[in-house]
Write a protein that holds these residues in place. Structure first.
Motif, mmCIF file in Angstrom:
data_model
loop_
_atom_site.group_PDB
_atom_site.id
_atom_site.type_symbol
_atom_site.label_atom_id
_atom_site.label_comp_id
_atom_site.label_asym_id
_atom_site.label_seq_id
_atom_site.Cartn_x
_atom_site.Cartn_y
_atom_site.Cartn_z
ATOM 1 N N ALA A 292 -16.373 3.768 2.965
ATOM 2 C CA ALA A 292 -16.559 5.325 3.635
ATOM 3 C C ALA A 292 -15.066 5.512 3.929
ATOM 4 O O ALA A 292 -14.500 6.727 3.876
ATOM 5 C CB ALA A 292 -17.411 5.522 4.634
ATOM 6 N N LEU A 293 -14.306 4.803 4.933
ATOM 7 C CA LEU A 293 -13.078 5.079 5.712
ATOM 8 C C LEU A 293 -12.118 5.457 4.521
ATOM 9 O O LEU A 293 -11.260 6.257 4.457
ATOM 10 C CB LEU A 293 -12.806 3.867 6.384
ATOM 11 C CG LEU A 293 -13.407 3.718 7.711
ATOM 12 C CD1 LEU A 293 -12.999 2.521 8.603
ATOM 13 C CD2 LEU A 293 -13.209 5.289 8.882
ATOM 14 N N ALA A 294 -12.149 4.557 3.593
ATOM 15 C CA ALA A 294 -11.175 4.533 2.244
ATOM 16 C C ALA A 294 -11.455 5.647 1.431
ATOM 17 O O ALA A 294 -10.339 6.337 1.221
ATOM 18 C CB ALA A 294 -11.398 3.223 1.421
ATOM 19 N N ALA A 295 -12.639 6.058 1.195
ATOM 20 C CA ALA A 295 -13.090 7.037 0.683
ATOM 21 C C ALA A 295 -12.474 8.395 1.103
ATOM 22 O O ALA A 295 -11.848 9.559 0.722
ATOM 23 C CB ALA A 295 -14.248 7.346 0.158
ATOM 24 N N GLU A 296 -12.451 8.446 2.575
ATOM 25 C CA GLU A 296 -12.028 9.530 3.492
ATOM 26 C C GLU A 296 -10.691 9.663 3.388
ATOM 27 O O GLU A 296 -10.162 10.451 4.165
ATOM 28 C CB GLU A 296 -12.790 9.565 4.769
ATOM 29 C CG GLU A 296 -14.241 9.606 4.686
ATOM 30 C CD GLU A 296 -15.041 9.173 6.005
ATOM 31 O OE1 GLU A 296 -14.402 9.211 6.909
ATOM 32 O OE2 GLU A 296 -16.335 9.384 6.028
ATOM 33 N N GLY A 297 -9.938 8.711 3.431
ATOM 34 C CA GLY A 297 -8.388 8.543 3.365
ATOM 35 C C GLY A 297 -8.199 8.272 4.628
ATOM 36 O O GLY A 297 -6.896 8.338 5.322
ATOM 37 N N ARG A 298 -8.953 7.528 5.468
ATOM 38 C CA ARG A 298 -8.696 7.141 6.657
ATOM 39 C C ARG A 298 -8.291 5.621 7.123
ATOM 40 O O ARG A 298 -8.093 5.093 7.935
ATOM 41 C CB ARG A 298 -9.914 7.631 7.663
ATOM 42 C CG ARG A 298 -10.094 9.037 7.757
ATOM 43 C CD ARG A 298 -11.390 9.271 8.416
ATOM 44 N NE ARG A 298 -11.528 8.684 9.828
ATOM 45 C CZ ARG A 298 -12.795 8.576 10.360
ATOM 46 N NH1 ARG A 298 -13.985 9.108 9.807
ATOM 47 N NH2 ARG A 298 -12.978 7.847 11.554
ATOM 48 N N LEU A 299 -8.216 4.902 5.838
ATOM 49 C CA LEU A 299 -7.961 3.656 6.051
ATOM 50 C C LEU A 299 -6.435 3.280 5.213
ATOM 51 O O LEU A 299 -6.388 3.956 3.858
ATOM 52 C CB LEU A 299 -9.066 2.786 5.080
ATOM 53 C CG LEU A 299 -8.765 1.256 5.026
ATOM 54 C CD1 LEU A 299 -9.159 0.738 6.595
ATOM 55 C CD2 LEU A 299 -9.945 0.570 3.986
ATOM 56 N N THR A 300 -5.637 2.786 6.098
ATOM 57 C CA THR A 300 -4.356 2.761 5.498
ATOM 58 C C THR A 300 -3.887 1.261 5.538
ATOM 59 O O THR A 300 -3.637 0.897 6.680
ATOM 60 C CB THR A 300 -3.308 3.471 6.261
ATOM 61 O OG1 THR A 300 -3.859 4.913 6.356
ATOM 62 C CG2 THR A 300 -1.834 3.636 5.712
ATOM 63 N N PRO A 301 -3.678 0.624 4.320
ATOM 64 C CA PRO A 301 -3.103 -0.922 4.522
ATOM 65 C C PRO A 301 -1.535 -0.677 4.552
ATOM 66 O O PRO A 301 -0.891 0.261 4.468
ATOM 67 C CB PRO A 301 -3.281 -1.162 2.940
ATOM 68 C CG PRO A 301 -3.431 0.174 2.135
ATOM 69 C CD PRO A 301 -3.670 1.188 3.079
ATOM 70 N N VAL A 302 -1.355 -1.708 5.548
ATOM 71 C CA VAL A 302 -0.056 -2.002 6.049
ATOM 72 C C VAL A 302 0.764 -3.122 5.343
ATOM 73 O O VAL A 302 0.464 -4.190 5.435
ATOM 74 C CB VAL A 302 0.091 -2.436 7.575
ATOM 75 C CG1 VAL A 302 1.601 -2.599 8.137
ATOM 76 C CG2 VAL A 302 -0.577 -1.369 8.492
ATOM 77 N N ILE A 303 1.735 -2.533 4.333
ATOM 78 C CA ILE A 303 2.286 -3.246 3.460
ATOM 79 C C ILE A 303 3.873 -3.469 4.010
ATOM 80 O O ILE A 303 4.697 -2.445 4.300
ATOM 81 C CB ILE A 303 2.554 -2.956 1.875
ATOM 82 C CG1 ILE A 303 1.034 -2.862 1.683
ATOM 83 C CG2 ILE A 303 3.318 -3.811 1.266
ATOM 84 C CD1 ILE A 303 0.857 -2.070 0.233
ATOM 85 N N GLU A 304 4.075 -4.747 4.490
ATOM 86 C CA GLU A 304 5.466 -4.914 5.143
ATOM 87 C C GLU A 304 6.510 -4.786 3.892
ATOM 88 O O GLU A 304 7.596 -4.214 4.347
ATOM 89 C CB GLU A 304 5.502 -6.283 6.011
ATOM 90 C CG GLU A 304 6.884 -6.425 6.456
ATOM 91 C CD GLU A 304 6.843 -7.763 7.365
ATOM 92 O OE1 GLU A 304 7.896 -8.328 7.428
ATOM 93 O OE2 GLU A 304 5.659 -7.962 8.222
ATOM 94 N N ARG A 305 6.194 -5.564 2.874
ATOM 95 C CA ARG A 305 7.204 -5.790 2.050
ATOM 96 C C ARG A 305 6.701 -6.023 0.770
ATOM 97 O O ARG A 305 5.513 -6.871 0.424
ATOM 98 C CB ARG A 305 8.336 -6.838 2.399
ATOM 99 C CG ARG A 305 9.500 -7.053 1.567
ATOM 100 C CD ARG A 305 10.750 -7.511 2.215
ATOM 101 N NE ARG A 305 11.887 -7.653 1.108
ATOM 102 C CZ ARG A 305 12.724 -8.181 1.184
ATOM 103 N NH1 ARG A 305 12.938 -9.064 2.325
ATOM 104 N NH2 ARG A 305 13.636 -8.655 0.219
ATOM 105 N N ARG A 306 7.452 -5.536 -0.509
ATOM 106 C CA ARG A 306 6.970 -6.127 -1.670
ATOM 107 C C ARG A 306 8.212 -6.909 -2.240
ATOM 108 O O ARG A 306 9.301 -6.810 -2.199
ATOM 109 C CB ARG A 306 6.948 -4.696 -2.687
ATOM 110 C CG ARG A 306 5.736 -3.718 -2.172
ATOM 111 C CD ARG A 306 5.746 -2.754 -3.136
ATOM 112 N NE ARG A 306 4.860 -1.479 -2.764
ATOM 113 C CZ ARG A 306 4.707 -0.789 -1.639
ATOM 114 N NH1 ARG A 306 5.753 -0.794 -0.819
ATOM 115 N NH2 ARG A 306 3.508 -0.114 -1.361
ATOM 116 N N TYR A 307 7.750 -7.922 -3.305
ATOM 117 C CA TYR A 307 8.547 -8.695 -3.757
ATOM 118 C C TYR A 307 8.590 -8.878 -5.197
ATOM 119 O O TYR A 307 7.294 -8.714 -5.684
ATOM 120 C CB TYR A 307 8.470 -10.270 -3.046
ATOM 121 C CG TYR A 307 8.818 -10.440 -1.844
ATOM 122 C CD1 TYR A 307 10.180 -10.774 -1.515
ATOM 123 C CD2 TYR A 307 7.918 -10.276 -0.636
ATOM 124 C CE1 TYR A 307 10.522 -11.080 -0.229
ATOM 125 C CE2 TYR A 307 8.336 -10.617 0.371
ATOM 126 C CZ TYR A 307 9.579 -10.775 0.901
ATOM 127 O OH TYR A 307 10.006 -11.131 2.156
#
Length: 62
Positions: free
Chosen positions: A18-33
């Protein structure tokens, strides 16, 4: 700091969905390799100084 392990149950997963669907869940991505940098990514994780998630990109979209 120690790793956090949690057991997810159906109700918790529904709440996260539900949080993801509402746009209220934000993953924290430190870095992409890139995949070629996977060894560096693992060394970064082993350093114990990772704040978010580390993403290793296996293939290019092109």
């Amino acid at each position: 700091m120690r790793p956090l392990a949690a057991k997810a149950d159906a109700e918790q997963l529904q709440d996260l969905l539900a949080l993801a669907a509402e746009g209220r869940l934000t993953p924290v991505i430190e870095r992409r390799y890139s995949f070629a940098e996977a060894q560096t990514a693992l060394a970064h994780i082993d350093s114990g100084r990772v704040v978010g998630k580390i993403v290793v990109i296996a293939a290019s979209d092109s």
